[in-house]
Design a protein around this motif. Structure first.
Motif, PDB file in Angstrom:
ATOM      1  N   GLU A   9      28.410  -4.898  58.110  1.00  0.00           N
ATOM      2  CA  GLU A   9      27.953  -4.839  56.727  1.00  0.00           C
ATOM      3  C   GLU A   9      28.156  -6.206  56.080  1.00  0.00           C
ATOM      4  N   MET A  10      27.098  -6.692  55.442  1.00  0.00           N
ATOM      5  CA  MET A  10      27.123  -7.990  54.768  1.00  0.00           C
ATOM      6  C   MET A  10      26.849  -7.783  53.284  1.00  0.00           C
ATOM      7  N   ILE A  11      27.550  -8.525  52.452  1.00  0.00           N
ATOM      8  CA  ILE A  11      27.324  -8.504  51.015  1.00  0.00           C
ATOM      9  C   ILE A  11      26.477  -9.716  50.658  1.00  0.00           C
ATOM     10  N   MET A  12      25.451  -9.478  49.849  1.00  0.00           N
ATOM     11  CA  MET A  12      24.603 -10.547  49.323  1.00  0.00           C
ATOM     12  C   MET A  12      24.830 -10.563  47.812  1.00  0.00           C
ATOM     13  N   MET A  13      25.254 -11.698  47.279  1.00  0.00           N
ATOM     14  CA  MET A  13      25.497 -11.832  45.849  1.00  0.00           C
ATOM     15  C   MET A  13      24.500 -12.830  45.279  1.00  0.00           C
ATOM     16  N   MET A  14      24.052 -12.555  44.061  1.00  0.00           N
ATOM     17  CA  MET A  14      23.224 -13.503  43.329  1.00  0.00           C
ATOM     18  C   MET A  14      23.805 -13.578  41.923  1.00  0.00           C
ATOM     19  N   HIS A  15      24.109 -14.796  41.507  1.00  0.00           N
ATOM     20  CA  HIS A  15      24.597 -15.040  40.148  1.00  0.00           C
ATOM     21  C   HIS A  15      23.584 -15.935  39.446  1.00  0.00           C
ATOM     22  N   LEU A  67      28.364 -16.336  30.328  1.00  0.00           N
ATOM     23  CA  LEU A  67      27.525 -15.179  30.584  1.00  0.00           C
ATOM     24  C   LEU A  67      26.815 -15.369  31.926  1.00  0.00           C
ATOM     25  N   VAL A  68      26.953 -14.374  32.804  1.00  0.00           N
ATOM     26  CA  VAL A  68      26.391 -14.468  34.144  1.00  0.00           C
ATOM     27  C   VAL A  68      25.758 -13.126  34.507  1.00  0.00           C
ATOM     28  N   LEU A  69      24.549 -13.177  35.044  1.00  0.00           N
ATOM     29  CA  LEU A  69      23.921 -11.984  35.595  1.00  0.00           C
ATOM     30  C   LEU A  69      24.322 -11.923  37.065  1.00  0.00           C
ATOM     31  N   GLN A  70      24.917 -10.815  37.457  1.00  0.00           N
ATOM     32  CA  GLN A  70      25.392 -10.669  38.830  1.00  0.00           C
ATOM     33  C   GLN A  70      24.666  -9.511  39.501  1.00  0.00           C
ATOM     34  N   GLN A  71      24.070  -9.804  40.642  1.00  0.00           N
ATOM     35  CA  GLN A  71      23.419  -8.774  41.444  1.00  0.00           C
ATOM     36  C   GLN A  71      24.121  -8.738  42.796  1.00  0.00           C
ATOM     37  N   LYS A  72      24.561  -7.549  43.175  1.00  0.00           N
ATOM     38  CA  LYS A  72      25.268  -7.383  44.443  1.00  0.00           C
ATOM     39  C   LYS A  72      24.500  -6.389  45.295  1.00  0.00           C
ATOM     40  N   SER A  73      24.213  -6.792  46.529  1.00  0.00           N
ATOM     41  CA  SER A  73      23.486  -5.934  47.466  1.00  0.00           C
ATOM     42  C   SER A  73      24.232  -5.929  48.793  1.00  0.00           C
ATOM     43  N   MET A  74      23.914  -4.957  49.607  1.00  0.00           N
ATOM     44  CA  MET A  74      24.519  -4.879  50.922  1.00  0.00           C
ATOM     45  C   MET A  74      23.431  -4.689  51.958  1.00  0.00           C
ATOM     46  N   MET A  75      23.658  -5.241  53.121  1.00  0.00           N
ATOM     47  CA  MET A  75      22.744  -5.055  54.248  1.00  0.00           C
ATOM     48  C   MET A  75      23.581  -4.953  55.516  1.00  0.00           C
ATOM     49  N   VAL A  76      22.961  -4.497  56.572  1.00  0.00           N
ATOM     50  CA  VAL A  76      23.611  -4.444  57.874  1.00  0.00           C
ATOM     51  C   VAL A  76      22.942  -5.509  58.735  1.00  0.00           C
ATOM     52  N   ASP A  77      23.761  -6.415  59.292  1.00  0.00           N
ATOM     53  CA  ASP A  77      23.176  -7.507  60.079  1.00  0.00           C
ATOM     54  C   ASP A  77      22.800  -7.036  61.482  1.00  0.00           C
ATOM     55  N   LYS A 108      15.314  -3.515  43.707  1.00  0.00           N
ATOM     56  CA  LYS A 108      15.378  -3.108  45.100  1.00  0.00           C
ATOM     57  C   LYS A 108      14.574  -4.050  45.989  1.00  0.00           C
ATOM     58  N   GLN A 109      15.182  -4.450  47.092  1.00  0.00           N
ATOM     59  CA  GLN A 109      14.502  -5.285  48.067  1.00  0.00           C
ATOM     60  C   GLN A 109      14.605  -4.587  49.413  1.00  0.00           C
ATOM     61  N   GLU A 110      13.545  -4.648  50.182  1.00  0.00           N
ATOM     62  CA  GLU A 110      13.514  -3.974  51.476  1.00  0.00           C
ATOM     63  C   GLU A 110      14.626  -4.490  52.381  1.00  0.00           C
ATOM     64  N   GLY A 111      15.349  -3.565  52.999  1.00  0.00           N
ATOM     65  CA  GLY A 111      16.417  -3.934  53.913  1.00  0.00           C
ATOM     66  C   GLY A 111      17.775  -4.067  53.249  1.00  0.00           C
ATOM     67  N   TYR A 112      17.830  -3.957  51.928  1.00  0.00           N
ATOM     68  CA  TYR A 112      19.071  -4.111  51.175  1.00  0.00           C
ATOM     69  C   TYR A 112      19.355  -2.850  50.383  1.00  0.00           C
ATOM     70  N   THR A 113      20.628  -2.560  50.225  1.00  0.00           N
ATOM     71  CA  THR A 113      21.055  -1.484  49.344  1.00  0.00           C
ATOM     72  C   THR A 113      21.657  -2.135  48.114  1.00  0.00           C
ATOM     73  N   LEU A 114      21.091  -1.861  46.957  1.00  0.00           N
ATOM     74  CA  LEU A 114      21.603  -2.431  45.715  1.00  0.00           C
ATOM     75  C   LEU A 114      22.932  -1.771  45.387  1.00  0.00           C
ATOM     76  N   VAL A 115      23.975  -2.580  45.239  1.00  0.00           N
ATOM     77  CA  VAL A 115      25.290  -2.084  44.868  1.00  0.00           C
ATOM     78  C   VAL A 115      25.403  -2.079  43.343  1.00  0.00           C
ATOM     79  N   GLY A 116      24.831  -3.104  42.697  1.00  0.00           N
ATOM     80  CA  GLY A 116      24.862  -3.147  41.252  1.00  0.00           C
ATOM     81  C   GLY A 116      24.269  -4.426  40.701  1.00  0.00           C
ATOM     82  N   ILE A 117      23.790  -4.328  39.455  1.00  0.00           N
ATOM     83  CA  ILE A 117      23.304  -5.487  38.729  1.00  0.00           C
ATOM     84  C   ILE A 117      23.821  -5.351  37.302  1.00  0.00           C
TER      85      ILE A 117
END
Length: 182
Positions: free
Chosen positions: A139-145, A124-134, A106-115
């Motif tokens: 609504e913005m999606i933030m992805m980290m692979h 093999l990839v670790l995927q973290q998907k979060s959402m925030m409101v700009d 969890k990061q402040e200002g973001y809603t974790l959609v899934g990891i």
């Protein structure tokens, strides 16, 4: 621009993952703190080296240059800066980064959609998907692979408007699947 700064904030969070926290030294009133300049310089030097290695990551990806038209070295963004993709090289191994992200997703200002760990074109990839409101309410999606890279981890971070996920997600996954170290 705020979206780009958000990605930089995420990068700095990732850099700090896995570092040992140091205790604070208590100083009694009327005494001086004794600390050599060499220790202070070396600490700053180490921080500079980590930042340099992360942001000059030597991670190569294929990017659709007709969509992500602005090239800033380690990141590419759309002309209107509503979507972007950035590469980094985290200083810790994949397994260690995975544990850290799962413990503190969890990061402040973001809603974790899934990891989750997924497979993209056999990798093999670790995927973290979060959402925030700009700042304008979209609504913005933030992805980290994250992908293993020896004793480090290749990271591809991206952002895009939620309403345009079908446009950007396939391009991002293609970039992730192409990731290599120089």
């Amino acid at each position: 621009m705020k979206k780009f700064l958000t990605i930089i904030t995420i990068a700095i969070f990732i850099i700090s993952c896995g570092k040992e926290s140091k205790s604070k030294t208590e100083v009694l009133p009327g005494t001086d703190i004794l600390q050599s300049e060499k220790t202070q310089d070396r600490t700053q030097e180490e921080v500079d080296q980590v930042l340099e290695s992360v942001f000059n990551s030597q991670v190569n990806i294929e990017v659709d240059e007709t969509v992500f038209v602005i090239d800033n070295g380690t990141n590419r963004v759309t002309e209107d800066m509503s979507a972007g993709i950035m590469t980094m090289l985290a200083p810790q191994p994949y397994d260690q980064l995975k544990i850290q992200l799962e413990k503190e997703p969890k990061q402040e200002g973001y809603t974790l959609v899934g990891i989750e760990e997924i497979e993209i074109e056999g990798r093999l990839v670790l995927q973290q998907k979060s959402m925030m409101v700009d700042e304008v309410g979209d609504e913005m999606i933030m992805m980290m692979h994250a992908l293993p890279a020896g004793d480090k981890t290749m990271m591809i971070s991206s952002f895009y408007p939620k309403l345009e996920e079908s446009k950007y997600l396939p391009l991002i996954k293609k970039s992730v699947s192409s990731a290599t170290l120089e």
